[in-house]
Design a protein around this motif. Structure first.
Motif, PDB file in Angstrom:
ATOM      1  N   THR A 162       0.836  -1.207   0.000  1.00 55.76           N
ATOM      2  CA  THR A 162       0.000   0.000   0.000  1.00 55.76           C
ATOM      3  C   THR A 162       0.868   1.253   0.000  1.00 55.76           C
ATOM      4  OG1 THR A 162      -0.095  -0.100   2.410  1.00 55.76           O
ATOM      5  CG2 THR A 162      -1.924  -1.105   1.209  1.00 55.76           C
ATOM      6  N   ASN A 163       2.121   1.083  -0.388  1.00 55.01           N
ATOM      7  CA  ASN A 163       3.001   2.245  -0.479  1.00 55.01           C
ATOM      8  C   ASN A 163       2.535   3.154  -1.630  1.00 55.01           C
ATOM      9  OD1 ASN A 163       5.352   3.966  -0.574  1.00 55.01           O
ATOM     10  ND2 ASN A 163       6.316   2.417   0.686  1.00 55.01           N
ATOM     11  N   LEU A 164       3.083   4.362  -1.680  1.00 54.85           N
ATOM     12  CA  LEU A 164       2.557   5.376  -2.602  1.00 54.85           C
ATOM     13  C   LEU A 164       2.405   4.917  -4.064  1.00 54.85           C
ATOM     14  CD1 LEU A 164       1.470   8.233  -3.017  1.00 54.85           C
ATOM     15  CD2 LEU A 164       3.831   9.002  -3.273  1.00 54.85           C
ATOM     16  N   PRO A 165       3.455   4.381  -4.707  1.00 57.55           N
ATOM     17  CA  PRO A 165       3.274   4.018  -6.124  1.00 57.55           C
ATOM     18  C   PRO A 165       2.161   2.986  -6.328  1.00 57.55           C
ATOM     19  CG  PRO A 165       5.596   4.013  -5.549  1.00 57.55           C
ATOM     20  CD  PRO A 165       4.845   4.153  -4.268  1.00 57.55           C
ATOM     21  N   ALA A 215      -0.392   2.550  -4.166  1.00 55.77           N
ATOM     22  CA  ALA A 215      -1.642   3.201  -3.771  1.00 55.77           C
ATOM     23  C   ALA A 215      -2.224   4.024  -4.921  1.00 55.77           C
ATOM     24  CB  ALA A 215      -1.406   4.089  -2.554  1.00 55.77           C
ATOM     25  N   LEU A 216      -1.339   4.623  -5.741  1.00 53.33           N
ATOM     26  CA  LEU A 216      -1.810   5.416  -6.883  1.00 53.33           C
ATOM     27  C   LEU A 216      -2.529   4.540  -7.901  1.00 53.33           C
ATOM     28  CD1 LEU A 216       1.343   7.677  -7.480  1.00 53.33           C
ATOM     29  CD2 LEU A 216      -0.831   8.411  -6.483  1.00 53.33           C
ATOM     30  N   ARG A 217      -2.276   3.250  -7.834  1.00 54.76           N
ATOM     31  CA  ARG A 217      -2.914   2.327  -8.780  1.00 54.76           C
ATOM     32  C   ARG A 217      -3.797   1.296  -8.073  1.00 54.76           C
ATOM     33  NH1 ARG A 217      -0.907   3.309 -13.842  1.00 54.76           N
ATOM     34  NH2 ARG A 217      -2.000   1.502 -14.687  1.00 54.76           N
ATOM     35  N   GLY A 218      -4.343   1.673  -6.941  1.00 54.17           N
ATOM     36  CA  GLY A 218      -5.370   0.815  -6.331  1.00 54.17           C
ATOM     37  C   GLY A 218      -4.916  -0.126  -5.227  1.00 54.17           C
ATOM     38  N   GLU A 228       5.272  -3.016   2.849  1.00 54.55           N
ATOM     39  CA  GLU A 228       5.977  -1.869   2.283  1.00 54.55           C
ATOM     40  C   GLU A 228       6.540  -2.273   0.920  1.00 54.55           C
ATOM     41  OE1 GLU A 228       5.614   1.038   3.094  1.00 54.55           O
ATOM     42  OE2 GLU A 228       4.683   0.772   5.046  1.00 54.55           O
ATOM     43  N   CYS A 229       7.238  -1.346   0.281  1.00 49.53           N
ATOM     44  CA  CYS A 229       7.609  -1.516  -1.122  1.00 49.53           C
ATOM     45  C   CYS A 229       8.250  -2.873  -1.420  1.00 49.53           C
ATOM     46  CB  CYS A 229       8.563  -0.411  -1.548  1.00 49.53           C
ATOM     47  SG  CYS A 229       8.860  -0.427  -3.333  1.00 49.53           S
ATOM     48  N   GLY A 267       9.253  -3.589  -4.548  1.00 45.37           N
ATOM     49  CA  GLY A 267      10.104  -3.435  -5.724  1.00 45.37           C
ATOM     50  C   GLY A 267       9.445  -3.941  -6.992  1.00 45.37           C
ATOM     51  N   ALA A 268       8.140  -3.767  -7.096  1.00 47.03           N
ATOM     52  CA  ALA A 268       7.427  -4.222  -8.289  1.00 47.03           C
ATOM     53  C   ALA A 268       6.317  -3.227  -8.640  1.00 47.03           C
ATOM     54  CB  ALA A 268       6.855  -5.613  -8.047  1.00 47.03           C
ATOM     55  N   CYS A 269       6.590  -1.935  -8.421  1.00 52.11           N
ATOM     56  CA  CYS A 269       5.572  -0.883  -8.536  1.00 52.11           C
ATOM     57  C   CYS A 269       4.929  -0.817  -9.920  1.00 52.11           C
ATOM     58  CB  CYS A 269       6.179   0.462  -8.196  1.00 52.11           C
ATOM     59  SG  CYS A 269       7.406   0.404  -6.875  1.00 52.11           S
ATOM     60  N   GLY A 270       5.623  -1.283 -10.938  1.00 53.53           N
ATOM     61  CA  GLY A 270       5.067  -1.252 -12.287  1.00 53.53           C
ATOM     62  C   GLY A 270       3.966  -2.276 -12.479  1.00 53.53           C
ATOM     63  N   ASP A 271       3.894  -3.245 -11.564  1.00 50.86           N
ATOM     64  CA  ASP A 271       2.881  -4.298 -11.648  1.00 50.86           C
ATOM     65  C   ASP A 271       1.713  -4.034 -10.700  1.00 50.86           C
ATOM     66  OD1 ASP A 271       4.823  -5.383 -13.216  1.00 50.86           O
ATOM     67  OD2 ASP A 271       5.152  -7.187 -12.018  1.00 50.86           O
TER      68      ASP A 271
END
Lengths: 431, 166
Positions: free
Chosen positions: B92-95, B97-100, B131-132, B134-138
């Protein structure tokens, strides 16, 4: 997904092909030619290091320190064990490039580390892999096995008198271990709490031995530099910003993913490559280099090029190349609250200003976000931040303070509005 | 206390480091012990690490139990509390969270009838915020039992995943 334009690491890699990561596929792309060139021609260590220096390669993990210069700090002629360590503890929110390097092109990293081992007389290397990407860790172990079986690792590599071995170490959930000395502590089987510097790892690193730590992408760029020459790498970017760079684009774009593009490419071009803004909404803000980098307003970003110097001039940093894109639906107070929580959660607790300060930052931002902010809260945030940054063993405290300073600077009206009216200026929904 | 297979895996971890640096293997050894307990434990209590297991692993690696305990409690993926058969950690980290990401966590909670940090009454699912990864693009991203990453977890993907985990 990884897209590249004249990419150094991803050129020729068909990420859709299930075997693109295997040794055979890497060899077919010209893999291990750089290592062979060095061993066949017995290129002196100082020439390898000079080539890396001349390439303009700067550390891809976030600090942007010149890689070749770092290599030259190693006392390579001193007797005793020396190590090279790769930092794949990729946990900086927004960053997801190193996972793709390991998943799709692990041998580029392995070859880069072997060359580093050769250049710095290291007897072994370790790749420290982020806890949450276990599948990538297992795949990397397999790639190491392939390299060992092919005589590329271990004793007498490719029949020469050069020996070097490489191992993978799996982390288990601690952002702080991305800090290089915390990483070394963790690699030694301890709590990942950063060490005081100096001494620097080049003199006192892993097990107290001289050690060089580089990011995954930095090591993975080395085979290209040796094979095709420093000049070609340098020319792929711009002066003082050599090469191409992986940008992890996340947030409100149509096609989030990794984009390997020349340093100096306009941000507007990168945004376009990522499919533009999702649902055609307006660009509000961008964090250009991972969550620790200061946020910049969208209109400022649209004028910048993606390289160390341009982003730094605008008051932020290129960092790890993690580009977090936000549209104008985002309440910047809520966005900052989420980041502040992260740093509070991940502070290792060693230094009081960070351990207590990150908690204070989160608590104050949380109450502002919930309409319970008080007059003087913005000054309080500034005061807490001033007592954290630069007053701790490592840079996590600074990393926690940068977003607070930049969010409250560029989007101050949203914070002031919330404190005054007890409701947000932008009614944000997390979707 | 651990299977021969797990011990062999710990031996492989030990072999990665110089002989006098066996302490380095503790992180891998604890992970291997936890993985075996997760796979074989039939109750939430039997799926996590406890003092007894940590002491056994410490002795096997050759370090004081307190040094192993320190590691087990510092890194957040070692389960020190009872945990469901399937531990679901949602970023649920920022990147994300921006995508749901936040919605994803809430949707799973609603479906399972539990809040974040809770385990279902039948001991099957535990829901956590992470927390992050390392897969924010997914994004949204979900981690099942620490090791299996699930990408693009839309509501449909969550429905499908939860059905698979029956």
């Amino acid at each position: 997904m990884a897209v590249f334009v004249n990419g150094v690491i991803f050129e020729g890699v068909d990420t859709a092909a299930p075997d693109c990561w295997r040794l055979e596929a890497y060899m077919a792309r010209g893999g291990y030619q750089a290592l062979k060139k060095i061993l066949d021609s017995k290129i002196p260590q100082e020439d390898v290091i000079a080539e890396v220096k001349n390439s303009g390669l700067r550390g891809r993990g976030g600090a942007g320190f010149p890689t070749g210069l770092k290599w030259s700090f190693m006392p390579r002629s001193f007797p005793g064990d020396k190590y090279v360590v790769c930092n794949t503890d990729e946990g900086e929110p927004g960053t997801f490039k190193d996972r793709d390097i390991i998943r799709y092109n692990p041998h580029a990293l392995i070859e880069g580390m072997i060359i580093a081992g050769y250049a710095m007389s290291a007897k072994a290397g370790y790749n420290y892999i982020h806890g949450e990407i276990f599948e990538a860790y297992e795949l990397f172990e397999e790639a190491l096995d392939e390299a060992r079986k092919a005589g590329l690792l271990g004793q007498n590599i490719l029949g020469t008198d050069f020996s070097f071995d490489l191992f993978a170490h799996h982390g288990y959930g601690a952002y702080i271990c991305g800090e290089e000395t915390a990483l070394l502590e963790s690699l030694e089987g301890k709590k990942g709490q950063p060490r005081f510097k100096p001494p620097f790892p080049a003199s006192f690193g892993l097990y107290g031995k001289p050690t060089t730590i580089n990011n995954t992408e930095s090591f993975a760029s080395v085979p290209f530099i040796i094979r095709d020459g420093a000049q070609k790498f340098l020319e792929a970017g711009k002066p003082n910003n050599g090469g191409t760079k992986l940008f992890s684009v996340s947030g409100h774009v149509n096609r989030p993913g990794n984009y390997e593009i020349p340093l100096g490419t306009p941000f507007a071009t990168l945004l376009e490559m990522a499919g533009g803004m999702k649902d055609g909404k307006k660009l509000k803000a961008v964090i250009p280099g991972g969550s620790s980098a200061p946020v910049l307003p969208g209109e400022v970003m649209m004028e910048l090029t993606m390289d160390y110097d341009s982003i730094s001039k605008a008051g932020s940093m290129l960092g790890s190349g993690a580009v977090i894109v936000m549209n104008d639906d985002v309440c910047m107070v809520r966005a900052l609250e989420r980041l502040a929580y992260f740093y509070h959660e991940e502070s290792c607790g060693q230094c009081t200003p960070c351990r207590e300060g990150t908690g204070w930052l989160y608590k104050v931002i949380h109450r502002i976000a919930n309409g319970e902010g008080r007059d003087g809260d913005l000054e309080l945030l500034e005061s807490v931040g001033n007592n954290m940054a630069g007053r701790t063993v490592c840079a996590l405290a600074d990393a926690a303070v940068f977003p607070v300073r930049s969010f409250t600077k560029h989007f101050r009206n949203e914070f002031e509005y919330l404190i005054k009216h007890k409701k947000p200026l932008v009614d944000h929904k997390w979707c | 206390m651990l299977s021969a297979e797990s011990l062999a895996k710990i031996d492989r971890e030990l072999a990665k480091y110089p002989a006098d640096q066996f302490r380095s293997a503790i992180m891998g050894a604890l992970r291997i012990a936890l993985t075996e307990r997760r796979e074989t434990g039939v109750t939430p209590e039997a799926r996590c690490l406890n003092a007894e297991v940590i002491e056994f692993v410490a002795n096997y690696v050759g370090i004081p139990p307190v040094a192993a305990y320190e590691v087990a409690t510092f890194y957040n993926m070692y389960d020190m509390k009872p945990v469901g058969k399937y531990k679901l950690t949602v970023c649920t980290n920022l990147p994300c969270a921006l995508r749901g990401g936040v919605n994803t966590a809430h949707y799973i909670g609603e479906k399972l009838g539990i809040g974040i940090g809770e385990t279902t009454a039948d001991g099957k699912f535990t829901l956590l915020e992470g927390e992050c990864m390392g897969a924010c693009g997914d994004a949204p991203v979900l981690l099942v039992n620490n090791h299996k990453m699930c990408s693009f977890m839309t509501r449909e993907a969550i429905d499908k995943k939860l059905a698979e985990l029956e």
